[in-house]
Design an enzyme around this catalytic site. Structure first.
Site, PDB file in Angstrom:
ATOM      1  N   HIS A 109       0.832  -1.216   0.000  1.00  0.00           N
ATOM      2  CA  HIS A 109       0.000   0.000   0.000  1.00  0.00           C
ATOM      3  C   HIS A 109       0.869   1.270   0.000  1.00  0.00           C
ATOM      4  O   HIS A 109       0.415   2.344   0.372  1.00  0.00           O
ATOM      5  CB  HIS A 109      -0.953   0.046   1.199  1.00  0.00           C
ATOM      6  CG  HIS A 109      -1.678  -1.238   1.447  1.00  0.00           C
ATOM      7  ND1 HIS A 109      -2.887  -1.545   0.866  1.00  0.00           N
ATOM      8  CD2 HIS A 109      -1.337  -2.326   2.188  1.00  0.00           C
ATOM      9  CE1 HIS A 109      -3.275  -2.748   1.245  1.00  0.00           C
ATOM     10  NE2 HIS A 109      -2.345  -3.246   2.034  1.00  0.00           N
ATOM     11  N   SER A 239      15.835  20.168 -14.469  1.00  0.00           N
ATOM     12  CA  SER A 239      14.746  21.149 -14.550  1.00  0.00           C
ATOM     13  C   SER A 239      15.316  22.478 -15.018  1.00  0.00           C
ATOM     14  O   SER A 239      16.397  22.883 -14.594  1.00  0.00           O
ATOM     15  CB  SER A 239      14.079  21.313 -13.174  1.00  0.00           C
ATOM     16  OG  SER A 239      13.257  22.468 -13.152  1.00  0.00           O
TER      17      SER A 239
END
Length: 434
Positions: A109, A239
């Protein structure tokens, strides 16, 4: 000719001599006039072969040319993809072997669970890709040739050519199939081979896309945790705005293209469902797009994943730090067992640990501090009988079960044998231009 039709050696030699003599300009002009691609090339070929012109396309139909060619191309496409997939599996197998023993925090999970190893997690990826390797091999080997079936699949034109001799028609079908490199032809067809074949082909490619999407998603998540990164070039910019960024752009590209690959199977599903009787032409334009795009997309994501798998970077210290944050809570059962062996009462020990673990959890969640559960155990006189055992009780390797052994057995018995047919094609590393 071998079955008795009046075809001369001279006609065959003329056609062989002009196989690569293709006047594409003439073919384009013929197609503009005729509005038929196959007939445009039949006319163009006949122009190059005046002696053979009378027998070119004799008894045939466009789908005899087009569909049989497509089946050859599909088979050859699989033969291009399979060694690439095998190389990716081989690279990941080397990685899994190298890190078979390195403990890492497992997640269910996307929440901390029990420990596994870096190599064992990689084997989950490899197992999916091995299934894909099997599926691609099966899909390739299941392909049959359309063969010599005629306009609606009845072989009527060929039966007429051979003056009602059924055995010669069957032999022609067998000979042409063998010359194309296929062991079998479909026994019944309409004008086309069943479009369910395209579903089978694109289903295994879509399944490969799902595997690669999962693998590269895991790598992207691990990059966020700073545990594992894809290769990052010395001068690479992550970036344009944030100089510190190290975006997993190769894995993101794989996910992006894999998503496209997974959707392409919808095309043949719909195409097969709307084929009318012996065939309708609304399949043609769609197939020219989806079949080619599926193989091209699978090809580039395999190349990209190979590049990733050849340059994966592991950060053991970061992995170790994350284990230290979570392992104390996972070790509570071991601590209880050790205390009982030392003469303690399980219920008393359980309550002590419950209180200390809640206090440690509050430090982590409410104060943003490190997990100090073990420090609290060391400071509590109740646990003095096992203080000297705490280091061994917290050894991460004792929490990974049989993961290292599973890696070794899996690679030896399942993965390496599956790669044997591709050993000669396991060549060098791959560099991406962009």
């Amino acid at each position: 000719q071998s079955l008795g039709l009046p075809i001369t050696d001279e006609q065959i030699q003329e056609m062989e001599a002009n196989l690569d003599n293709i006047d594409f300009k003439m073919a384009a002009e013929e197609e503009k006039k005729l509005r038929h691609d196959v007939m445009a090339h039949v006319h163009t070929f006949a122009h190059c072969c005046p002696k053979a012109a009378a027998i070119i396309h004799l008894g045939a139909t466009s789908c005899y040319v087009g569909d049989n060619t497509d089946l050859i191309v599909l088979r050859d496409g699989f033969n291009l993809l399979l060694p690439k997939l095998a190389r990716v599996i081989s690279r990941l197998a080397d990685f899994a072997e190298k890190y078979a023993d390195l403990p890492t925090l497992g997640f269910t999970h996307y929440q901390p669970a029990q420990l596994t190893t870096v190599g064992k997690r990689c084997c989950l990826w490899i197992q999916d890709l091995c299934m894909d390797l099997q599926n691609l091999e099966r899909a390739r080997d299941d392909l049959r040739f359309r063969g010599v079936k005629g306009t609606t699949g009845t072989q009527a034109s060929f039966l007429q050519l051979f003056e009602g001799d059924h055995s010669k028609v069957e032999e022609l079908d067998r000979l042409v199939t063998a010359k194309a490199g296929f062991k079998r032809a479909y026994m019944v067809t309409g004008q086309t081979y069943s479009r369910k074949v395209d579903i089978e082909v694109l289903s295994v490619l879509a399944s490969l896309g799902a595997s690669i999407h999962k693998i590269c998603t895991d790598i992207r998540l691990l990059a966020n945790l700073k545990e594992i990164e894809e290769p990052f070039e010395k001068d690479q910019i992550g970036s344009s705005a944030m100089p510190y960024k190290r975006n997993p752009m190769r894995s993101e590209r794989c996910c992006s293209l894999a998503r496209h690959l997974m959707t392409l199977v919808l095309d043949p599903l719909q195409t097969a469902s709307v084929q009318w009787f012996e065939r309708t032409l609304d399949d043609s334009a769609n197939r020219r797009v989806c079949l080619a795009e599926a193989f091209l997309t699978a090809d580039i994501i395999l190349s990209t994943l190979q590049n990733i798998s050849e340059g994966l970077v592991v950060y053991p210290k970061v992995i170790e730090r994350r284990i230290r944050q979570e392992l104390p809570f996972m070790a509570t059962e071991n601590i209880i067992m050790a205390m009982v062996k030392a003469g303690g009462n399980r219920q008393d020990c359980h309550e002590k640990i419950r209180v200390l673990s809640q206090q440690a959890a509050a430090v982590v969640k409410q104060e943003g501090g490190d997990n100090d559960f073990i420090a609290r155990v060391r400071a509590d006189p109740y646990f003095s009988p096992i203080h000297k055992q705490l280091e061994s009780l917290l050894d991460p390797s004792s929490f990974t079960g049989r993961a290292p052994q599973q890696v070794a057995k899996f690679l030896k018995e399942e993965v390496r044998p599956a790669l044997i047919p591709y050993q000669s094609k396991m060549g060098g590393k791959i560099e991406l231009a962009l």
